[in-house]
Enzyme design. Structure first.
Site, PDB file in Angstrom:
ATOM      1  N   SER A 578       8.598  15.146   5.224  1.00 16.71           N
ATOM      2  CA  SER A 578       7.524  15.182   4.228  1.00 16.71           C
ATOM      3  C   SER A 578       7.082  16.631   4.040  1.00 16.71           C
ATOM      4  O   SER A 578       7.263  17.452   4.966  1.00 16.71           O
ATOM      5  CB  SER A 578       6.336  14.352   4.727  1.00 16.71           C
ATOM      6  N   TYR A 591      -0.342  11.589  10.989  1.00 18.31           N
ATOM      7  CA  TYR A 591       0.832  11.576  10.089  1.00 18.31           C
ATOM      8  C   TYR A 591       1.512  12.947  10.086  1.00 18.31           C
ATOM      9  O   TYR A 591       2.732  13.061  10.249  1.00 18.31           O
ATOM     10  CB  TYR A 591       0.376  11.176   8.678  1.00 18.31           C
TER      11      TYR A 591
HETATM   12  P1  NAD Z   1       8.429   2.608   1.213  1.00 18.10           P
HETATM   13  O1  NAD Z   1       7.265   1.937   1.820  1.00 18.10           O
HETATM   14  O2  NAD Z   1       8.811   2.235  -0.171  1.00 18.10           O
HETATM   15  O3  NAD Z   1       9.671   2.438   2.185  1.00 18.10           O
HETATM   16  C1  NAD Z   1       9.546   2.512   3.573  1.00 18.10           C
HETATM   17  C2  NAD Z   1      10.357   1.384   4.193  1.00 18.10           C
HETATM   18  O4  NAD Z   1      10.280   1.501   5.610  1.00 18.10           O
HETATM   19  C3  NAD Z   1       9.808   0.018   3.849  1.00 18.10           C
HETATM   20  O5  NAD Z   1      10.820  -0.798   3.292  1.00 18.10           O
HETATM   21  C4  NAD Z   1       9.320  -0.551   5.168  1.00 18.10           C
HETATM   22  O6  NAD Z   1       9.474  -1.950   5.282  1.00 18.10           O
HETATM   23  C5  NAD Z   1      10.182   0.200   6.161  1.00 18.10           C
HETATM   24  N1  NAD Z   1       9.563   0.257   7.487  1.00 18.10           N
HETATM   25  C6  NAD Z   1       8.301   0.554   7.798  1.00 18.10           C
HETATM   26  N2  NAD Z   1       8.118   0.470   9.125  1.00 18.10           N
HETATM   27  C7  NAD Z   1       9.295   0.118   9.673  1.00 18.10           C
HETATM   28  C8  NAD Z   1       9.748  -0.115  10.994  1.00 18.10           C
HETATM   29  N3  NAD Z   1       8.928  -0.034  12.039  1.00 18.10           N
HETATM   30  N4  NAD Z   1      11.033  -0.450  11.185  1.00 18.10           N
HETATM   31  C9  NAD Z   1      11.884  -0.568  10.131  1.00 18.10           C
HETATM   32  N5  NAD Z   1      11.504  -0.364   8.862  1.00 18.10           N
HETATM   33  C10 NAD Z   1      10.226  -0.016   8.634  1.00 18.10           C
HETATM   34  O7  NAD Z   1       8.154   4.179   1.299  1.00 18.10           O
HETATM   35  P2  NAD Z   1       8.975   5.430   0.768  1.00 18.10           P
HETATM   36  O8  NAD Z   1       8.106   6.199  -0.127  1.00 18.10           O
HETATM   37  O9  NAD Z   1      10.283   5.011   0.279  1.00 18.10           O
HETATM   38  O10 NAD Z   1       9.074   6.264   2.117  1.00 18.10           O
HETATM   39  C11 NAD Z   1      10.289   6.550   2.763  1.00 18.10           C
HETATM   40  C12 NAD Z   1      10.065   7.747   3.701  1.00 18.10           C
HETATM   41  O11 NAD Z   1       9.680   8.882   2.943  1.00 18.10           O
HETATM   42  C13 NAD Z   1       9.001   7.545   4.746  1.00 18.10           C
HETATM   43  O12 NAD Z   1       9.409   8.091   5.970  1.00 18.10           O
HETATM   44  C14 NAD Z   1       7.833   8.342   4.202  1.00 18.10           C
HETATM   45  O13 NAD Z   1       6.969   8.803   5.191  1.00 18.10           O
HETATM   46  C15 NAD Z   1       8.559   9.489   3.531  1.00 18.10           C
HETATM   47  N6  NAD Z   1       7.732  10.155   2.525  1.00 18.10           N
HETATM   48  C16 NAD Z   1       7.354   9.522   1.388  1.00 18.10           C
HETATM   49  C17 NAD Z   1       6.572  10.184   0.466  1.00 18.10           C
HETATM   50  C18 NAD Z   1       6.122   9.493  -0.781  1.00 18.10           C
HETATM   51  O14 NAD Z   1       5.312  10.103  -1.490  1.00 18.10           O
HETATM   52  N7  NAD Z   1       6.577   8.300  -1.113  1.00 18.10           N
HETATM   53  C19 NAD Z   1       6.181  11.493   0.697  1.00 18.10           C
HETATM   54  C20 NAD Z   1       6.597  12.115   1.849  1.00 18.10           C
HETATM   55  C21 NAD Z   1       7.367  11.443   2.766  1.00 18.10           C
END
Ligand code: NAD
Length: 702
Positions: A578, A591
């Site tokens: 991130s 976080y």
């Molecule tokens: P999302 O919620 O759409 O996808 C995350 C997925 O992880 C979900 O399907 C959820 O069920 C799964 N998950 C959560 N906990 C879990 C666990 N304990 N075991 C297995 N699966 C688990 O979110 P996203 O935006 O696609 O995020 C993906 C990654 O990107 C994450 O690591 C998030 O921190 C990072 N991220 C996202 C953003 C953003 O703005 N969307 C920004 C920075 C970082």
């Protein structure tokens, strides 16, 4: 119970009402699809059908006889009308006048194009003459296991006579082509009452005056062979009885999972990466655990369709699950595989002709392990699965043949002449170039989420197979369905795991190994977002962030690392961290700290992975609202409240305006970063970071 009661016989599925509504051409498609939809009738892509129909000649306006025959490639179970080649019958027949000897066989195939009716672009198959020269309106050619069992028996002629009397004839083995077409013509002229013909070591031809009669004859001839084999198998144990007891299902899968990445590594080192398939169906287990395995397996398969997919013979590994573990098998693998390669090279050298194409990949396709099952490897997952299905056909053939006679594989030189046939080589040369990630396997945690799914789609576009791993079973299943629809069911697999649970994650990687045979790309992505000022951050909040984001990424990358190291083909680990991994934000200590740890973990993985060609890199997203489920929950609400926005679009606009480039960031943008680090384009980058955040000065790396 008789054979019909046991469901062994083929059912007549012809529907007169449907047939009555169809044109003769559509009826040919209907008949073909009915036949091809039952794998007991013909194997995938195997066999062909034809009809000789009256058509209006576009040149003269007159009615001419046209041969509609399945063209090169395709499968009769799913083909449409455009899968058929069309040839003027009179021109095809006229080729007989210029054919003098079988030295001209390959040349004749080129002349079929000159017989094309109505500019049909579908390439003709080598079986065209076989259909064209049988002077009957409708002809089926299929490869049923029951018939090949008879055809591959030492006394197949006698058995054919015993089962069918004079109604079905027999011809000795001959490679398909013009000459065999002339043999079939001679047979049908001399035997006007015959309904079909068994081709030694190959398959079946049947015919009829109507399409329905042709279909029903095919079914009847196959059913009579099935009845004959079933009657003779009563009271006998197949393949000389059991030698090795099958392991329990969990152990079978565990052995396969432990073995597949090692085999894949050994056979992919010097060429394109292969994908694997595991089969422990009852018929496979019966064969691999049998007394006769050692004598039957080296005889190879018989039907040309079978060995083109499976190679002339399988590799048999010595194993007894009652007393041994997978670790006992691994040390002997390199030598066993090398011995197979040497054997294949010797076969090539014994049989090659002056103009034979260069030797192809000498590695085995089929691996048989007593008590465990069968592994197959090929350039893509579907081909690996289909090779396994073909070997299952071969097992059925051997079972049938050994019940009533002695099984015979095809003579080595004949097999070689088919495998290295110049026409087969030309077919291989026509295949499109493989895509950048063809043969590669990617494991994606949080695969059912926004960034996970976008990454999966992007990697699959480049030809990768994907294992989606997620904690949300419902969304996991829908995501699998979506990807299967776009990229085919063979290319996607799903596995449930909570990334914070070591056992579950280890099991998930084993599942992935058994699903595709190994691992090349791992995207650590499962995650959450959370915010709370330091003073309000409970230990539970802190721990949750550390568990999912720090420990989860650690466990995932560790398991990926282990598989990749064992496989010996390098690999690419990609951590979705991130912007907050680089930039501290107020009110999100847990976080930010967890995300920062991912970044450093990636660098450590890069250091330890480099000697093994395992790379580790980071993609840093920021503010990916659309598609992300994180933003649909509490996190989104909190952010909206703190920025005092009223709608999702307003919130997205806030982040857009905050970026240097004034652009929104989407999951597909993050996926491009993933694709870059997954591919060979970035093969010289490790320990790196790409920010995909539309520009944020605080996050500039230095
Ligand atoms: P999302 O919620 O759409 O996808 C995350 C997925 O992880 C979900 O399907 C959820 O069920 C799964 N998950 C959560 N906990 C879990 C666990 N304990 N075991 C297995 N699966 C688990 O979110 P996203 O935006 O696609 O995020 C993906 C990654 O990107 C994450 O690591 C998030 O921190 C990072 N991220 C996202 C953003 C953003 O703005 N969307 C920004 C920075 C970082």
């Amino acid at each position: 119970m008789d054979v019909a009661e046991r469901g062994l016989l083929l059912e007549n599925r012809w529907d007169d009402a449907v047939a009555a509504s169809l044109s003769p051409e559509a009826l040919l498609v209907y008949r073909s699809n009915l036949l091809g939809s039952d794998k007991r009738i013909t194997n995938y892509g195997g066999g062909n059908t034809s009809s000789k129909l009256d058509e209006r000649d576009p040149l003269t306006g007159e009615t001419v006889k046209v041969l509609w025959v399945k063209g090169s490639g395709g499968d009769i179970g799913s083909m449409r009308l455009d899968g058929f080649a069309t040839l003027y019958m009179d021109k095809l027949i006229s080729l007989q006048a210029i054919y003098k000897s079988d030295a001209q066989e390959d040349e004749m195939v080129g002349l079929y194009n000159h017989c094309t009716f109505n500019l049909n672009p579908r390439a003709t198959s080598i079986d065209t003459a076989l259909h064209g020269f049988i002077d009957r309106p409708h002809v089926d050619h299929v490869h049923p296991d029951a018939i090949i069992a008879i055809a591959a028996s030492a006394d197949s002629r006698k058995l054919t006579q015993e089962i069918y009397g004079d109604t079905v004839g027999w011809v000795p083995w001959r490679r398909p082509g013009f000459e065999l077409g002339l043999w079939l013509k001679k047979f049908t002229e001399e035997n006007p009452k015959a309904r079909g013909l068994v081709l030694e070591a190959h398959g079946l031809f049947t015919w009829g005056d109507t399409q329905k009669e042709c279909y029903e004859t095919t079914l009847d001839v196959i059913n009579r062979a099935t009845e004959f084999l079933t009657k003779h198998s009563a009271g006998k144990s197949a393949f000389g009885g059991e030698r090795i007891k099958s392991a329990m299902p969990e152990k079978r899968r565990a052995v396969a999972a432990g073995l597949m990445p090692v085999i894949r590594g050994l056979i992919s080192k010097n060429g394109p990466f292969k994908l694997g398939h595991f089969d422990d169906s009852p018929e496979v287990l019966e064969f691999v655990g049998s007394r006769d395995l050692a004598t039957l397996a080296p005889l190879g398969t018989s039907c040309p369709d079978h060995f083109l997919r499976t190679k002339i013979a399988p590799l048999v590994l010595d194993f007894d699950p009652g007393t041994q573990e997978v670790a006992d098998l691994l040390p002997g693998l390199p030598e066993a595989l090398e011995t197979y390669r040497e054997g294949y090279a010797a076969y090539y050298n014994r049989c090659k002709r002056a103009n034979s194409p260069a030797m192809r990949d000498p590695n085995a396709v089929v691996y048989l392990i007593p008590g465990i099952g069968m592994l197959t490897f090929a350039a893509d997952k579907a081909t690996a699965r289909i090779a396994g299905e073909f070997y299952r056909n071969a097992i059925n053939v051997m079972r049938g043949a050994t019940t009533v006679s002695v099984y015979r594989g095809l003579p080595e030189q004949e097999a070689f002449d088919i495998e290295y046939w110049l026409l087969e080589e030309a077919k291989l040369q026509r295949m499109p170039k493989p895509r950048a990630l063809a043969g590669k396997v990617a494991f994606i945690t949080g695969g059912a989420g926004g960034i996970g799914m976008a990454s999966a789609r992007r990697l699959m576009q480049d030809g990768a197979c994907v294992v989606l791993c997620d904690i949300d079973r419902g969304v996991l299943e829908t995501s699998r369905g979506e990807l299967a629809k776009s990229f085919g069911a063979d290319a996607v697999s799903t596995v449930w795991a909570d990334v914070t649970k070591e056992d579950a994650l280890v099991a998930a990687f084993h599942e992935a190994a058994a699903a595709f045979g190994g691992l090349d790309i791992c995207v650590c992505n499962a995650g959450i977002a959370s915010a709370s000022p330091l003073e309000d951050t409970t230990l539970a909040i802190w721990q949750k962030n550390i568990d999912i984001l720090a420990t989860g990424y650690f466990l995932t990358s560790r398991e990926a690392f282990r598989t990749m190291k064992e496989q010996g083909l390098g690999g690419s680990i990609i951590m979705i961290a991130s912007k907050n991994a680089l930039v501290a934000s107020p009110g999100a200590a847990a976080y930010c700290t967890a995300k920062a740890s991912e970044l450093h973990l990636s660098r450590c993985v890069a250091l330890e992975g480099a000697p093994f060609g395992i790379r580790s890199n980071v993609v840093n997203p920021d503010a990916v609202l659309r598609g992300s489920r994180i933003w649909k929950g509490e996190w989104g609400e909190q952010r909206a409240a703190s920025y005092k926005t009223e709608s999702f679009d307003d919130l997205e606009a806030v982040y857009r305006e905050r970026s240097l480039l004034k652009r929104s960031v989407y999951p597909e943008d993050i996926a491009e970063g993933v694709a870059f680090f997954a591919s060979e384009i970035s093969s010289k980058s490790t320990g790196n970071i790409i920010n995909v955040d539309a520009g944020n000065a605080n996050a500039f790396t230095r």
